[in-house]
Design a protein around this motif. Sequence first.
Motif, PDB file in Angstrom:
ATOM      1  N   SER A 210       0.840  -1.201   0.000  1.00  0.00           N
ATOM      2  CA  SER A 210       0.000   0.000   0.000  1.00  0.00           C
ATOM      3  C   SER A 210       0.871   1.245   0.000  1.00  0.00           C
ATOM      4  N   GLY A 211       1.979   1.208   0.749  1.00  0.00           N
ATOM      5  CA  GLY A 211       2.906   2.334   0.803  1.00  0.00           C
ATOM      6  C   GLY A 211       3.496   2.630  -0.570  1.00  0.00           C
ATOM      7  N   VAL A 212       3.905   1.597  -1.264  1.00  0.00           N
ATOM      8  CA  VAL A 212       4.476   1.776  -2.600  1.00  0.00           C
ATOM      9  C   VAL A 212       3.430   2.327  -3.563  1.00  0.00           C
ATOM     10  N   LYS A 213       2.211   1.795  -3.488  1.00  0.00           N
ATOM     11  CA  LYS A 213       1.142   2.301  -4.362  1.00  0.00           C
ATOM     12  C   LYS A 213       0.869   3.779  -4.099  1.00  0.00           C
ATOM     13  N   ALA A 214       0.907   4.164  -2.827  1.00  0.00           N
ATOM     14  CA  ALA A 214       0.663   5.568  -2.468  1.00  0.00           C
ATOM     15  C   ALA A 214       1.765   6.451  -3.064  1.00  0.00           C
ATOM     16  N   LEU A 215       3.001   5.966  -3.068  1.00  0.00           N
ATOM     17  CA  LEU A 215       4.097   6.749  -3.645  1.00  0.00           C
ATOM     18  C   LEU A 215       3.906   6.933  -5.151  1.00  0.00           C
ATOM     19  N   PHE A 216       3.379   5.889  -5.802  1.00  0.00           N
ATOM     20  CA  PHE A 216       3.104   5.992  -7.239  1.00  0.00           C
ATOM     21  C   PHE A 216       2.072   7.075  -7.529  1.00  0.00           C
ATOM     22  N   GLU A 217       1.104   7.226  -6.615  1.00  0.00           N
ATOM     23  CA  GLU A 217       0.007   8.157  -6.855  1.00  0.00           C
ATOM     24  C   GLU A 217       0.317   9.556  -6.310  1.00  0.00           C
ATOM     25  N   ASP A 218       1.486   9.710  -5.690  1.00  0.00           N
ATOM     26  CA  ASP A 218       1.841  10.969  -5.029  1.00  0.00           C
ATOM     27  C   ASP A 218       2.343  12.003  -6.052  1.00  0.00           C
ATOM     28  N   LYS A 219       1.513  13.001  -6.320  1.00  0.00           N
ATOM     29  CA  LYS A 219       1.844  13.985  -7.363  1.00  0.00           C
ATOM     30  C   LYS A 219       3.043  14.850  -6.974  1.00  0.00           C
ATOM     31  N   GLU A 220       3.146  15.163  -5.690  1.00  0.00           N
ATOM     32  CA  GLU A 220       4.261  15.985  -5.210  1.00  0.00           C
ATOM     33  C   GLU A 220       5.590  15.258  -5.468  1.00  0.00           C
ATOM     34  N   LEU A 221       5.609  13.999  -5.099  1.00  0.00           N
ATOM     35  CA  LEU A 221       6.816  13.201  -5.294  1.00  0.00           C
ATOM     36  C   LEU A 221       7.139  13.063  -6.783  1.00  0.00           C
ATOM     37  N   GLU A 222       6.091  12.932  -7.584  1.00  0.00           N
ATOM     38  CA  GLU A 222       6.286  12.813  -9.033  1.00  0.00           C
ATOM     39  C   GLU A 222       6.994  14.058  -9.581  1.00  0.00           C
ATOM     40  N   ARG A 223       6.571  15.244  -9.119  1.00  0.00           N
ATOM     41  CA  ARG A 223       7.214  16.493  -9.568  1.00  0.00           C
ATOM     42  C   ARG A 223       8.671  16.537  -9.126  1.00  0.00           C
ATOM     43  N   GLU A 224       8.922  16.168  -7.870  1.00  0.00           N
ATOM     44  CA  GLU A 224      10.286  16.181  -7.351  1.00  0.00           C
ATOM     45  C   GLU A 224      11.187  15.234  -8.152  1.00  0.00           C
ATOM     46  N   LEU A 225      10.645  14.073  -8.447  1.00  0.00           N
ATOM     47  CA  LEU A 225      11.390  13.076  -9.205  1.00  0.00           C
ATOM     48  C   LEU A 225      11.722  13.600 -10.594  1.00  0.00           C
ATOM     49  N   ASN A 226      10.696  14.179 -11.202  1.00  0.00           N
ATOM     50  CA  ASN A 226      10.821  14.743 -12.529  1.00  0.00           C
ATOM     51  C   ASN A 226      11.976  15.744 -12.594  1.00  0.00           C
ATOM     52  N   THR A 227      11.991  16.656 -11.619  1.00  0.00           N
ATOM     53  CA  THR A 227      13.037  17.674 -11.561  1.00  0.00           C
ATOM     54  C   THR A 227      14.413  17.041 -11.377  1.00  0.00           C
ATOM     55  N   ALA A 228      14.457  15.972 -10.603  1.00  0.00           N
ATOM     56  CA  ALA A 228      15.739  15.322 -10.334  1.00  0.00           C
ATOM     57  C   ALA A 228      16.151  14.361 -11.455  1.00  0.00           C
ATOM     58  N   GLY A 229      15.289  14.215 -12.486  1.00  0.00           N
ATOM     59  CA  GLY A 229      15.641  13.363 -13.618  1.00  0.00           C
ATOM     60  C   GLY A 229      15.279  11.895 -13.456  1.00  0.00           C
ATOM     61  N   TYR A 230      14.216  11.650 -12.691  1.00  0.00           N
ATOM     62  CA  TYR A 230      13.781  10.258 -12.472  1.00  0.00           C
ATOM     63  C   TYR A 230      12.315  10.073 -12.824  1.00  0.00           C
ATOM     64  N   GLN A 231      11.930   8.824 -13.107  1.00  0.00           N
ATOM     65  CA  GLN A 231      10.507   8.463 -13.122  1.00  0.00           C
ATOM     66  C   GLN A 231      10.355   7.056 -12.564  1.00  0.00           C
ATOM     67  N   PHE A 232       9.194   6.831 -11.927  1.00  0.00           N
ATOM     68  CA  PHE A 232       8.960   5.536 -11.285  1.00  0.00           C
ATOM     69  C   PHE A 232       8.476   4.470 -12.266  1.00  0.00           C
ATOM     70  N   SER A 233       8.827   3.225 -11.996  1.00  0.00           N
ATOM     71  CA  SER A 233       8.100   2.098 -12.567  1.00  0.00           C
ATOM     72  C   SER A 233       8.079   0.997 -11.518  1.00  0.00           C
ATOM     73  N   SER A 234       7.348  -0.079 -11.819  1.00  0.00           N
ATOM     74  CA  SER A 234       7.166  -1.118 -10.813  1.00  0.00           C
ATOM     75  C   SER A 234       7.620  -2.486 -11.307  1.00  0.00           C
ATOM     76  N   ALA A 235       8.187  -3.260 -10.396  1.00  0.00           N
ATOM     77  CA  ALA A 235       8.545  -4.645 -10.713  1.00  0.00           C
ATOM     78  C   ALA A 235       7.568  -5.605 -10.061  1.00  0.00           C
ATOM     79  N   ASN A 236       6.548  -5.070  -9.394  1.00  0.00           N
ATOM     80  CA  ASN A 236       5.531  -5.945  -8.799  1.00  0.00           C
ATOM     81  C   ASN A 236       4.579  -6.449  -9.883  1.00  0.00           C
TER      82      ASN A 236
END
Length: 506
Positions: A210-236
């Motif tokens: 559930s914690g990992v899913k919440a991070l995927f849906e977290d728009k704030e974190l998505e913006r921060e990641l974007n700025t830092a040159g990252y994007q999420f994906s899942s191996a689940n």
Amino acid sequence: MNYTNSKKKKNLLYKSTRNAEKTVTASEAILKGLAEDGGLFVPAEIPKLDVTMEELKDMSYQETAYAVMKQFLTDFTEEELKYCIDRAYDEKFDTETIAPLAKVGDTYYLELFHGATIAFKDMALSILPHLLTTAAKNNNVTKDIVILTATSGDTGKAALAGFADVPGTRIIVFYPKDGVSRVQELQMVTQKGKNTSVVAIHGNFDNAQSGVKALFEDKELERELNTAGYQFSSANSINIGRLVPQIVYYVYAYAKLVQNGEIKTGEQINVTVPTGNFGNILAAYYAKQMGVPIDKLICASNENKVLFDFFRTGEYDRNREFILTSSPSMDILISSNLERLIYSIAGQDAEKNTELMRQLKEEGCYKITAEMRKKLNDFEGGYATEEETKTEICETYRSTGYVMDTHTAVAAHVCRTYREKTGDNKKMLVISTASPYKFTKSVMTAIDETNNTMEESALFDGLKKISGMEIPDAIEEIRNAEILHTGECGVDKMKETVRKILGIEV
Ligand SMILES: *Cc1c(COP(=O)(O)O)cnc(C)c1O
């Protein structure tokens, strides 16, 4: 003109289980892992096999993989897919057949534990990194991909092994501190590779997922990641790139049963699958829809028997005690992939599914309609207690010499009770999901109670003696390996932990 058009490969698109409008390509679905609305990607329709059983029965695992996967991953070229397949299913497996069948009494065990980390997760996670990097290249992704993974024990190591030192990727694994076997934990915390991180959380697998899913849906974190040159994906197994490679071995196993003269082409078989997150058995369901003659899909649970209750009553209720068992990879109360089945039996109604998933999130339970229940006829549920699991390991060893792990034993018990209850004597495939070496202590104790006092490491040689199976490299590796990961965090600190690992300042 017409000719080329009719020859053109059909392009299969993917939809979110929570959105009726938007579609994405297979490679976009693999890259994203989870849809932005929190739903899971599903193919708009399940494609049929376009090769005959006559052709399939002579195919190698790799050839079968191509025949199946090309039907789903239509925006990969033949060359790309074959490249991925050849790099995945190679000498990392200790047998050329990749997924051998063992006939024990009147049951066929499909052994999916011959890969690098000795559990069935290798079947999909050996290929996922290649699918993902190919997808990234074709979609002009320039950011580094951060694979965020929750594990009940086996996905973590298989994903770490698959992604270690893969350029353009980082991998972060969260596992439940006291919820995995000693071998599973050692396998993860000794993982090498500059791009790997492993964190123990103070909670169970459901908390991690559930914690990992919440991070995927977290728009704030998505913006921060974007700025830092990252994007999420899942191996689940919420990633469709995990599920598609899992369909392959059902097709392969059926074809081999035909080739070995165990069944006639077209003869129906049953399948029993030890189930946690509902990924493996969903792949069997997809194989059936592709045209493999499977009759019943028997879903085997341990004492966390939410799915057994669901198939019996039509009500999914996770409001119950979370039980730590000897089959930790199935200690799950929120089976993520069930959402894909719910969506399907709701007639691909995203709205209906979204409402049920909202109830699950907010109230911890939901009930499906009578009409939906009728569409679950392909499924049967069963479960094994801890005592029954032990007895199954012990009795099977005594009567046949075959040694199985705790997860497989849950399935073997459920298979046995299903047959006794129904008298259904169709040929049965039991899915064997882990090597007994991965759960040496539980297995050896089930066979002889006095082994209880011995160290796990001392029991490896004993297991070798009774099973006649060589000690796998995966076990030799951890015997003296250095511990490289010691991070821990609370369930509420997962976001900060990810920021810290990626060097994101806020
Ligand atoms: C992951 C796992 C399972 C459960 O598979 P799901 O696809 O999550 O249902 C069963 N056995 C073992 C050994 C596993 O690692």
